[in-house]
Design a protein around this motif. Structure first.
Motif, mmCIF file in Angstrom:
data_model
loop_
_atom_site.group_PDB
_atom_site.id
_atom_site.type_symbol
_atom_site.label_atom_id
_atom_site.label_comp_id
_atom_site.label_asym_id
_atom_site.label_seq_id
_atom_site.Cartn_x
_atom_site.Cartn_y
_atom_site.Cartn_z
ATOM 1 N N GLY A 1 -5.381 -19.051 23.889
ATOM 2 C CA GLY A 1 -4.074 -19.583 23.523
ATOM 3 C C GLY A 1 -3.103 -19.502 24.674
ATOM 4 N N ASP A 2 -1.828 -19.631 24.341
ATOM 5 C CA ASP A 2 -0.763 -19.657 25.332
ATOM 6 C C ASP A 2 -0.107 -18.289 25.461
ATOM 7 O OD1 ASP A 2 -1.158 -22.373 25.815
ATOM 8 O OD2 ASP A 2 0.217 -22.950 24.204
ATOM 9 N N LEU A 3 0.182 -17.909 26.697
ATOM 10 C CA LEU A 3 0.821 -16.641 27.014
ATOM 11 C C LEU A 3 1.993 -16.904 27.946
ATOM 12 C CD1 LEU A 3 -2.491 -14.779 27.888
ATOM 13 C CD2 LEU A 3 -1.108 -14.292 25.854
ATOM 14 N N VAL A 4 2.924 -15.964 27.981
ATOM 15 C CA VAL A 4 4.024 -16.019 28.935
ATOM 16 C C VAL A 4 4.121 -14.665 29.620
ATOM 17 C CG1 VAL A 4 6.487 -16.363 29.283
ATOM 18 C CG2 VAL A 4 5.284 -17.729 27.569
ATOM 19 N N PHE A 5 3.982 -14.666 30.934
ATOM 20 C CA PHE A 5 4.076 -13.435 31.711
ATOM 21 C C PHE A 5 5.411 -13.426 32.455
ATOM 22 C CE2 PHE A 5 -0.801 -12.762 32.408
ATOM 23 C CZ PHE A 5 -0.938 -12.452 31.060
ATOM 24 N N SER A 6 6.176 -12.377 32.250
ATOM 25 C CA SER A 6 7.403 -12.165 33.018
ATOM 26 C C SER A 6 7.051 -11.284 34.204
ATOM 27 C CB SER A 6 8.481 -11.514 32.152
ATOM 28 O OG SER A 6 8.847 -12.376 31.086
ATOM 29 N N THR A 7 7.092 -11.844 35.403
ATOM 30 C CA THR A 7 6.678 -11.144 36.614
ATOM 31 C C THR A 7 7.888 -10.917 37.510
ATOM 32 O OG1 THR A 7 6.276 -12.994 38.125
ATOM 33 C CG2 THR A 7 4.603 -12.595 36.443
ATOM 34 N N PRO A 8 7.785 -10.052 38.512
ATOM 35 C CA PRO A 8 8.898 -9.893 39.449
ATOM 36 C C PRO A 8 9.275 -11.187 40.168
ATOM 37 C CG PRO A 8 7.399 -8.042 39.628
ATOM 38 C CD PRO A 8 6.731 -9.038 38.728
ATOM 39 N N ALA A 9 8.338 -12.147 40.251
ATOM 40 C CA ALA A 9 8.622 -13.418 40.912
ATOM 41 C C ALA A 9 9.241 -14.441 39.962
ATOM 42 C CB ALA A 9 7.340 -13.992 41.513
ATOM 43 N N GLY A 10 9.175 -14.179 38.655
ATOM 44 C CA GLY A 10 9.686 -15.135 37.681
ATOM 45 C C GLY A 10 8.730 -15.293 36.515
ATOM 46 N N THR A 11 9.020 -16.265 35.662
ATOM 47 C CA THR A 11 8.219 -16.497 34.464
ATOM 48 C C THR A 11 7.004 -17.352 34.796
ATOM 49 O OG1 THR A 11 10.180 -16.363 33.067
ATOM 50 C CG2 THR A 11 8.244 -17.449 32.129
ATOM 51 N N VAL A 12 5.834 -16.890 34.360
ATOM 52 C CA VAL A 12 4.575 -17.572 34.643
ATOM 53 C C VAL A 12 3.845 -17.837 33.328
ATOM 54 C CG1 VAL A 12 2.331 -17.418 35.813
ATOM 55 C CG2 VAL A 12 4.388 -16.494 36.917
ATOM 56 N N PRO A 13 3.850 -19.082 32.832
ATOM 57 C CA PRO A 13 3.050 -19.401 31.648
ATOM 58 C C PRO A 13 1.561 -19.410 32.002
ATOM 59 C CG PRO A 13 4.782 -21.040 32.043
ATOM 60 C CD PRO A 13 4.659 -20.223 33.280
ATOM 61 N N VAL A 14 0.743 -18.979 31.050
ATOM 62 C CA VAL A 14 -0.707 -18.978 31.235
ATOM 63 C C VAL A 14 -1.349 -19.489 29.947
ATOM 64 C CG1 VAL A 14 -2.734 -17.660 31.928
ATOM 65 C CG2 VAL A 14 -0.477 -16.908 32.676
ATOM 66 N N THR A 15 -2.302 -20.387 30.085
ATOM 67 C CA THR A 15 -3.052 -20.890 28.940
ATOM 68 C C THR A 15 -4.517 -20.535 29.118
ATOM 69 O OG1 THR A 15 -1.540 -22.740 28.586
ATOM 70 C CG2 THR A 15 -3.740 -22.942 27.648
ATOM 71 N N VAL A 16 -5.131 -19.979 28.076
ATOM 72 C CA VAL A 16 -6.554 -19.646 28.106
ATOM 73 C C VAL A 16 -7.278 -20.538 27.108
ATOM 74 C CG1 VAL A 16 -8.297 -17.849 27.859
ATOM 75 C CG2 VAL A 16 -6.018 -17.258 28.712
ATOM 76 N N THR A 17 -8.317 -21.206 27.584
ATOM 77 C CA THR A 17 -9.138 -22.060 26.733
ATOM 78 C C THR A 17 -10.590 -21.603 26.807
ATOM 79 O OG1 THR A 17 -9.443 -23.632 28.558
ATOM 80 C CG2 THR A 17 -7.619 -24.051 27.026
ATOM 81 N N ARG A 18 -11.353 -21.989 25.799
ATOM 82 C CA ARG A 18 -12.778 -21.670 25.814
ATOM 83 C C ARG A 18 -13.552 -22.931 26.160
ATOM 84 N NH1 ARG A 18 -15.830 -17.612 24.446
ATOM 85 N NH2 ARG A 18 -14.139 -16.492 23.413
ATOM 86 N N GLU A 19 -14.441 -22.825 27.134
ATOM 87 C CA GLU A 19 -15.296 -23.924 27.556
ATOM 88 C C GLU A 19 -16.743 -23.461 27.419
ATOM 89 O OE1 GLU A 19 -14.125 -25.005 31.483
ATOM 90 O OE2 GLU A 19 -12.111 -25.660 30.881
ATOM 91 N N GLY A 20 -17.344 -23.794 26.292
ATOM 92 C CA GLY A 20 -18.692 -23.296 26.017
ATOM 93 C C GLY A 20 -18.659 -21.788 25.846
#
Length: 284
Positions: free
Chosen positions: A95-114
């Motif tokens: 699914g979708d995640l949001v990481f708040s890092t010292p450099a700023g906001t970094v969205p991350v999406t994880v999908t399953r491929e097989g």
């Protein structure tokens, strides 16, 4: 999972589905009780180029993330972001995640491929800047690279997409493969210029590149797969018209270290941010 200094640490490799490939990272899913010195101690004991330390979820799907190398905190780390996202996805599902890092906001999406999970991070807004002639000369001297070994189609620049990286083009694959540098000398220059890695690049084709990333400021000779530098390189390549504004690049890294990995870099028209994706797997 293992315990270092009393802290539960997960170990993942990023940008390869093979535990012996890509770049390994430590992941602490709840580091809310750890201070700076404790996180640094865990990263140093683990010995990977970086480890990610997450806070507990904030109730809106977000996590605060900090990154430590064995020697210091870094503002952003792509492979540890991928590793942390995969660890969360294995626990909670893709699914979708949001990481708040010292450099700023970094969205991350994880999908399953097989049978594999793939994480895609979206960088903070990138930029590039020039490097002074004296600083470039010092970098080449530390690397023991004659200026003639540079690919002049890849102009030396400092590129940023969460962390600063000096991009240098290699004129041949042989030049890229022959990496033996003055650790202390390059480290001193990188501290002065606030660089996280030096990204050495050889262009195989229009969209395929081979890269290596010396990382003496982190306490390791070389980073096996560098997501933050891949994002910075995507911005660099677009700014200098090396690739179309709507393209997907493939970066191969780690083969010269015996840890091959693949980083996919996506550029989208109208969006200055860079997307970097890769697979990964649990180690041990």
């Amino acid at each position: 999972m293992s315990s270092l200094s009393g802290t539960e640490v997960l170990r993942y490799t990023a940008f390869s589905a093979d535990p012996d490939g890509g770049n390994p990272a430590g992941v602490v899913l709840d580091a809310s009780r750890l201070g700076d010195s404790e996180m640094l101690a865990v990263a140093a004991e683990l010995g990977y180029s970086e480890s990610a330390f997450l806070s507990a979820p904030d109730g809106r799907g977000g996590h605060t993330v900090r990154y430590f190398s064995p020697k210091a905190e870094v503002p952003f780390c792509g492979h540890a972001t991928v590793a942390a996202a995969l660890a969360l996805a294995e626990r909670d599902g893709p699914g979708d995640l949001v990481f708040s890092t010292p450099a700023g906001t970094v969205p991350v999406t994880v999908t399953r491929e097989g049978d594999e999970l793939r994480a895609t991070l979206t960088s903070v807004e990138p930029h590039t800047e020039g490097i002074a002639a004296d600083d470039l000369a010092e970098a080449l001297a530390a690397l023991d690279w004659p200026a003639a070994d540079l690919d002049h189609g890849l102009p030396p620049r400092i590129a940023y997409a969460g962390a600063r990286h000096l991009v240098l083009g290699a004129a041949s694959r042989e030049r890229l493969a022959d990496l033996s540098y003055d650790f202390a000398r390059l480290e001193a220059l990188m501290h002065r210029l606030d660089l996280t890695t030096v990204q050495l690049v050889w262009r195989e084709s229009a969209t395929v590149f081979h890269v290596r990333d010396p990382f003496p400021v982190g306490g390791v000779v070389e980073d096996p797969a560098t997501g933050a530098a891949a994002a910075a390189f995507g911005a660099y390549a677009r700014e200098f018209g090396l690739v179309p504004h709507d393209t997907v690049l493939t970066l191969h890294q780690g083969a010269d270290m015996g840890r091959p990995g693949t980083l996919t870099v996506e550029l989208r028209p109208g969006d200055p941010r860079i997307r970097v994706s890769g697979t990964g797997t649990r180690i041990g």
